[in-house]
Design an enzyme around this catalytic site. Structure first.
Site, PDB file in Angstrom:
ATOM      1  CG  HIS A 186      -2.386  37.170  13.848  1.00  0.00           C
ATOM      2  ND1 HIS A 186      -1.233  37.414  14.542  1.00  0.00           N
ATOM      3  CD2 HIS A 186      -2.996  36.104  14.464  1.00  0.00           C
ATOM      4  CE1 HIS A 186      -1.146  36.538  15.541  1.00  0.00           C
ATOM      5  NE2 HIS A 186      -2.198  35.734  15.509  1.00  0.00           N
ATOM      6  CB  ALA A 187      -7.858  38.202   9.731  1.00  0.00           C
ATOM      7  NE  ARG A 188      -5.523  42.477  15.195  1.00  0.00           N
ATOM      8  CZ  ARG A 188      -5.949  42.595  16.449  1.00  0.00           C
ATOM      9  NH1 ARG A 188      -7.173  43.027  16.685  1.00  0.00           N
ATOM     10  NH2 ARG A 188      -5.166  42.285  17.452  1.00  0.00           N
ATOM     11  CD  GLU A 189      -0.951  40.583  12.688  1.00  0.00           C
ATOM     12  OE1 GLU A 189      -0.113  39.876  12.107  1.00  0.00           O
ATOM     13  OE2 GLU A 189      -1.241  40.452  13.894  1.00  0.00           O
ATOM     14  NE  ARG A 242      -4.428  37.501  17.875  1.00  0.00           N
ATOM     15  CZ  ARG A 242      -3.123  37.783  17.971  1.00  0.00           C
ATOM     16  NH1 ARG A 242      -2.642  38.872  17.468  1.00  0.00           N
ATOM     17  NH2 ARG A 242      -2.299  36.955  18.590  1.00  0.00           N
ATOM     18  CG  ASN A 259       1.376  32.842  15.606  1.00  0.00           C
ATOM     19  OD1 ASN A 259       1.900  31.868  15.045  1.00  0.00           O
ATOM     20  ND2 ASN A 259       2.092  33.871  16.045  1.00  0.00           N
ATOM     21  NE  ARG A 260      -0.813  33.570  21.704  1.00  0.00           N
ATOM     22  CZ  ARG A 260      -0.281  34.444  20.842  1.00  0.00           C
ATOM     23  NH1 ARG A 260       0.150  34.043  19.652  1.00  0.00           N
ATOM     24  NH2 ARG A 260      -0.150  35.720  21.170  1.00  0.00           N
ATOM     25  CG  HIS A 312       2.794  37.889  12.679  1.00  0.00           C
ATOM     26  ND1 HIS A 312       1.704  37.505  13.403  1.00  0.00           N
ATOM     27  CD2 HIS A 312       3.413  36.742  12.301  1.00  0.00           C
ATOM     28  CE1 HIS A 312       1.655  36.188  13.485  1.00  0.00           C
ATOM     29  NE2 HIS A 312       2.689  35.682  12.821  1.00  0.00           N
ATOM     30  CB  SER A 313       1.766  44.284  10.917  1.00  0.00           C
ATOM     31  OG  SER A 313       0.377  44.423  10.961  1.00  0.00           O
ATOM     32  CE1 TYR A 314      -0.814  47.766  15.508  1.00  0.00           C
ATOM     33  CE2 TYR A 314       1.028  48.995  16.409  1.00  0.00           C
ATOM     34  CZ  TYR A 314      -0.304  48.656  16.427  1.00  0.00           C
ATOM     35  OH  TYR A 314      -1.146  49.215  17.363  1.00  0.00           O
ATOM     36  CE1 TYR A 364       2.770  38.136  22.322  1.00  0.00           C
ATOM     37  CE2 TYR A 364       2.690  40.511  22.643  1.00  0.00           C
ATOM     38  CZ  TYR A 364       2.396  39.384  21.893  1.00  0.00           C
ATOM     39  OH  TYR A 364       1.723  39.515  20.705  1.00  0.00           O
ATOM     40  CD  GLU A 387       4.628  41.058  15.339  1.00  0.00           C
ATOM     41  OE1 GLU A 387       3.796  41.723  14.695  1.00  0.00           O
ATOM     42  OE2 GLU A 387       4.319  40.074  16.032  1.00  0.00           O
TER      43      GLU A 387
END
Ligand code: 0X9
Ligand code: ZN
Length: 428
Positions: A186-189, A242, A259-260, A312-314, A364, A387
């Site tokens: 995920h790009a923004r993490e 993301r 990640n899906r 990952h975050s967060y 989730y 995370e």
């Protein structure tokens, strides 16, 4: 209810004039923490998950963080107030905070370059967030400088043609069992690649950690989504991206949630078929070259990778399969015991509290994740998502937190190593 309809109407109007790429504007965006103390309030809030302009993150303290675009701020506030949902604004002005981050990144980058012009230091990664090219250079340099234990691996090219590189960290000798760590799907993490690089440096550069290479090989791939990651670094307005950067059927909505996109219960619960959503699973499983590259690399190691870990975050969670179902995997007791030991080890450093559980039960339902695939089809017996913390900053965690986060996470890495060694290395 009036506010809910108003939000939908605003969105309908604003989504027409879009020919170009449709990125949520940071201008006037705020980040709020929502406290839903009844199932009804939670249900109400969750209705917004699928609506553009609301980006929701479930955090470790049971609250929900939401990034709200400017035009939704007023109506959403009204709605929360009418329904007695308590909220706190934790980022008043997202654009300003992104700008602040950008300025401090630039200052730190320039300072480091001046200081280490001739011989860049091994720990250059930890005072600011490296962009993709800098990560690449760092990997090349570590591989060149520590060639007896560190070897470059290349998983292949990303959609835009960037090389997905990592390091194999291993002592000479027969092939051992391996631990695979990746980050940056995920790009923004940003804290995730930074932590992966720090783990890599601890393993290669710090001689007191040499024992961690005795019985186990390591693969570390710090940026699994190079195009997305570079996109977040290339312009302030892209900071919260993301997904990957491949085009979709809808010109204004690019990218797939990598990640899906994996082939374990692809497009099951928690994945979207809408290219404009953050959780778009792609037109088919492994539609993304980045997820295919990871799959093929892991399969090529012929079952030697026993433990897969993705950063990952967060939220401060240690998650393990499954994400696609609330049913428990057969080896849940082992997964749980190791997660618990990691959480305890992390807390010893500065008290950071992690919680743990299966992804579906603890966070989730979300299908098509790399962690589920690694355990289902990738040959790993053990698979985790960590995370990392966001503090009160979410994805915009200040770079001053890289070292502390990396240090505490490394305690979990030692625990993981000791478990893998005890479980797989016979004759000890
Ligand atoms: O939703 C995700 O992909 C991960 N959380 S994040 O906020 N970093 O996006 C959690 C993934 C957990 N694993 C699976 N659901 N398989
Ligand atoms: Zn993530």
């Amino acid at each position: 209810m009036r506010s809910f309809i108003l939000i939908l109407v605003t969105l309908a109007v604003s989504s027409f004039a879009q020919d170009e790429e449709n990125l949520a504007s940071l201008e006037g965006m705020q980040a709020w923490k929502l406290f839903c103390d009844t199932p009804e309030k939670l249900r109400l809030v969750k209705r917004f998950e699928e609506i553009p302009g609301f980006d929701m993150i479930q955090t470790g303290d049971g609250s929900i963080d939401v990034f709200v675009v400017a035009q939704n701020v007023e109506p959403f506030r009204d709605l929360l107030e009418q329904n007695n949902v308590r909220y706190e604004v934790f980022i008043e002005n997202v654009k300003e905070k992104v700008l602040e981050e950008h300025v401090s990144q630039q200052v730190e980058r320039a300072t480091r370059k001046l200081l280490h012009k001739d011989s860049p230091s091994d720990d250059m990664t930890f005072t600011y967030y490296l962009n993709f090219d800098e990560v690449d250079l760092y990997l090349e340099r570590i591989a060149a400088r520590y060639s007896s234990v560190a070897n470059l691996v290349n998983l292949g090219r990303s959609y835009e043609g960037r090389q997905m590189k990592g390091l194999k960290i291993a002592k000479a000798g027969p092939k051992k069992v391996a631990i695979f760590i990746d980050a940056g799907i995920h790009a923004r993490e940003w804290i995730a690649p930074a932590t992966a690089l720090s783990i890599l440096a601890q393993l290669v550069v710090n001689k007191t950690n040499e024992y961690l290479l005795e019985h186990v090989d390591w693969y570390i791939v710090p940026v699994l989504n190079p195009d997305g990651y570079q996109f977040t670094h290339s312009h302030l307005m892209n900071r919260l991206w993301r997904k990957t950067r491949s085009p979709t059927d809808i010109a204004s909505c690019r990218g797939v949630d990598a990640n899906r996109n994996f082939g374990t219960h692809w497009m099951g619960p928690g994945a979207s078929s809408n290219p404009c959503r953050e959780t778009y699973a792609g037109p088919n499983a492994f539609s993304e070259v980045e997820t295919r590259n990871l799959r093929d690399f892991i399969l090529a190691q012929n079952g030697t990778i026993k433990l897969y870990l993705t950063l990952h975050s967060y939220g401060q969670y240690i998650l393990y399969p499954w994400g696609y179902t609330t049913e428990l995997p057969e080896n849940e007791p082992e997964l749980r015991a190791l997660a618990e030991a990691c959480a305890k080890a992390i807390a010893t450093v500065r008290g950071t509290k992690y919680t743990y559980g299966t992804s579906a039960n603890h966070l989730y339902l979300a299908s098509g994740g790399s962690d589920d695939w690694a355990m289902d089809q990738g040959g790993a017996d053990l698979s985790y998502t960590i995370e990392l913390p966001g503090g009160s900053h979410g994805f915009l965690l200040p770079a001053s937190q890289i070292r502390p986060v990396a240090a505490e996470t490394f305690e979990a890495i030692k625990v993981i190593h000791s478990h893998v060694k005890a479980r797989y290395v016979s004759g000890l």
